[in-house]
Design a protein around this motif. Structure first.
Motif, mmCIF file in Angstrom:
data_model
loop_
_atom_site.group_PDB
_atom_site.id
_atom_site.type_symbol
_atom_site.label_atom_id
_atom_site.label_comp_id
_atom_site.label_asym_id
_atom_site.label_seq_id
_atom_site.Cartn_x
_atom_site.Cartn_y
_atom_site.Cartn_z
ATOM 1 N N PHE A 1 0.915 -1.332 0.066
ATOM 2 C CA PHE A 1 0.168 -0.042 0.044
ATOM 3 C C PHE A 1 0.641 1.307 -0.114
ATOM 4 N N GLN B 1 0.352 6.326 -3.679
ATOM 5 C CA GLN B 1 0.531 6.641 -4.954
ATOM 6 C C GLN B 1 1.067 7.636 -5.415
ATOM 7 N N ARG B 2 1.089 8.900 -4.442
ATOM 8 C CA ARG B 2 1.638 10.158 -4.759
ATOM 9 C C ARG B 2 2.449 10.689 -3.504
ATOM 10 N N GLU B 3 3.379 11.655 -3.702
ATOM 11 C CA GLU B 3 4.141 12.129 -2.487
ATOM 12 C C GLU B 3 4.271 13.491 -2.820
ATOM 13 N N VAL C 1 1.685 15.799 -2.940
ATOM 14 C CA VAL C 1 0.842 16.719 -3.621
ATOM 15 C C VAL C 1 -0.486 17.095 -2.879
ATOM 16 N N ASP C 2 -0.542 16.714 -1.777
ATOM 17 C CA ASP C 2 -1.789 17.023 -0.908
ATOM 18 C C ASP C 2 -1.694 18.292 -0.457
ATOM 19 N N ILE D 1 -4.124 20.285 1.040
ATOM 20 C CA ILE D 1 -4.595 20.438 2.398
ATOM 21 C C ILE D 1 -3.602 20.343 3.414
ATOM 22 N N LEU D 2 -2.861 19.212 3.363
ATOM 23 C CA LEU D 2 -1.831 18.813 4.293
ATOM 24 C C LEU D 2 -0.760 19.957 4.174
ATOM 25 N N ALA E 1 -1.788 23.357 5.562
ATOM 26 C CA ALA E 1 -1.866 23.256 7.130
ATOM 27 C C ALA E 1 -0.313 23.482 7.582
ATOM 28 N N LEU F 1 1.029 26.758 7.485
ATOM 29 C CA LEU F 1 0.622 27.269 8.647
ATOM 30 C C LEU F 1 1.173 26.988 10.169
ATOM 31 N N MET F 2 1.202 25.792 10.223
ATOM 32 C CA MET F 2 1.591 25.221 11.615
ATOM 33 C C MET F 2 3.237 25.527 11.812
ATOM 34 N N TYR G 1 10.651 30.153 22.256
ATOM 35 C CA TYR G 1 10.236 30.580 23.582
ATOM 36 C C TYR G 1 10.190 29.537 24.579
#
Lengths: 249, 122
Positions: A98, A101-103, A105-106, A108-109, A112, A115-116, A126
């Motif tokens: 499994f 199939q892609r690395e 290119v997401d 959303i991830l 995010a 941003l994080m 700090y």
């Protein structure tokens, strides 16, 4: 034979449980551990080190040797993983069931992560810089810093992350952290104190000896943070790619 | 007044947490369970944190306002991280072609994980 062993183990266990009756009660103020050493720390730690966070004062000053070798343990763990996994020639192609199939290119991830990561790194700095005034310190801040790089490698791919933060640089920082910690100790030896006795730094920095304890702890925390950050990321690199740094999971 | 708002926020947060756990246990397949976990968890955490931040403002002073601000920062981090994590887990399930739940037991074709991303350049 098995029954005899079971009987002996149960007997020994029961004996151990029985002896716990002689231990002092939980949080007993009159117990030996609470009546000599810790009262000294609680009463004198701020006077002696000018660090309001008692935990850090004990960890990085009174118990400085211990923390130094904890850092060395982290360093050695990273080196062990590196020695076992890195540079092993791969005989056959990776057989991962499994495989995605892609690395990288997401969208959303990736967004995010974008941003994080910056707030995470800022927060980690700090935590490191404020370790001797509030909860936190080198280990915690270093872990957050390392996690930010791991997040980058997870959301994008391993290769583009390695272009930003090369493996050699990672290993350089892991050694540098231990060097900073031990170096602060050795320099205080040179300045005429004991090993890791930060009071000796007072004359060099032009501050009182008590304040020198505080600054010494800050320096030590920075060293710890370097090592922990670099080893966290190095562990991820080797474990996720199986040692060849070719592609992540 | 403040107390009433705090109680409403906290109780509704707990209610949504209960819904999340019930959904996590009782929904039929992976996707619906992740849906319950992702949505309910985020919402109830936000509600609880808002309740805590407001409760902290009982005696407003610069320190307590700062603490409330920090609590809301946790909320922002959760608000970004939790749905993204849910999305990543859901996507992984989609990639390995986990079957979705259907009401009638009919042979269905599983998702084709790769086709969905045909247009995306590597």
């Amino acid at each position: 034979m098995k029954r005899l062993t079971l009987f002996l183990v149960v007997l020994l266990g029961a004996y151990l449980v029985w002896t716990t009756q002689d231990l002092p009660d939980w949080g007993d103020p009159a117990s030996p551990a609470n009546s000599y050493l810790s009262t000294h720390y609680i009463k004198k730690a701020y006077e002696e080190t000018s660090v309001p966070n008692l935990v850090t004062a004990v960890l990085a000053d009174y118990r400085g040797y211990d923390t130094m070798f904890e850092t060395v343990v982290v360093f050695c763990a990273g080196l062990a993983v590196l020695t076992i996994l890195r540079r092993t020639k791969r005989k056959h192609k990776k057989n991962v069931k499994f495989r995605p199939q892609r690395e990288g290119v997401d969208i959303i991830l990736q967004n995010a992560a974008r941003l994080m990561i910056a707030p995470m790194q800022l927060f980690a700095l700090y935590v490191i810089a404020h370790g001797h005034h509030s909860p936190g310190g080198g280990f915690q801040g270093g872990v957050i810093l390392g996690a930010s790089f791991i997040l980058l490698a997870l959301a994008y791919d391993l290769k583009s992350t390695l272009r930003r933060f090369k493996e050699n640089t990672v290993l350089f920082y892991s050694g540098l952290g231990v060097l900073i910690y031990a170096g602060i100790g050795v320099i205080s030896l040179v300045l005429g104190g004991n090993f890791l006795a930060y009071a000796a730094w007072g004359g060099l920095l032009g501050i009182s000896e008590v304040e020198a304890h505080s600054y010494g702890m800050l320096g030590v925390e920075i060293g710890v943070a370097f090592t922990v950050m670099a080893i966290m990321f190095s562990l991820y690199l080797d474990l996720a790619s199986g040692g060849d740094l070719d592609e992540g999971l | 007044m403040l107390d009433a708002i705090v109680v409403i926020l906290t109780v509704s947060g707990l209610f949504f947490f209960l819904g999340t756990s019930v959904g996590l246990l009782r929904f039929p397949d992976f996707y619906t369970r992740m849906h319950a976990a992702g949505k309910g968890d985020t919402l109830s955490t936000m509600l609880l944190l808002m309740g805590l931040a407001l409760y902290n403002l009982h005696h407003p002073s610069p320190v307590s306002i700062l603490v409330s601000f920090k609590i809301m920062f946790i909320g922002v981090a959760v608000f970004i991280a939790s749905p993204t994590a849910t999305h990543a887990i859901m996507d992984a399930g989609y990639e390995i072609k986990l079957k979705q739940w259907v009401r009638r037991k009919e042979p269905t074709t599983p998702y084709a994980g790769t086709e969905r991303r045909k247009g995306v350049a590597k």
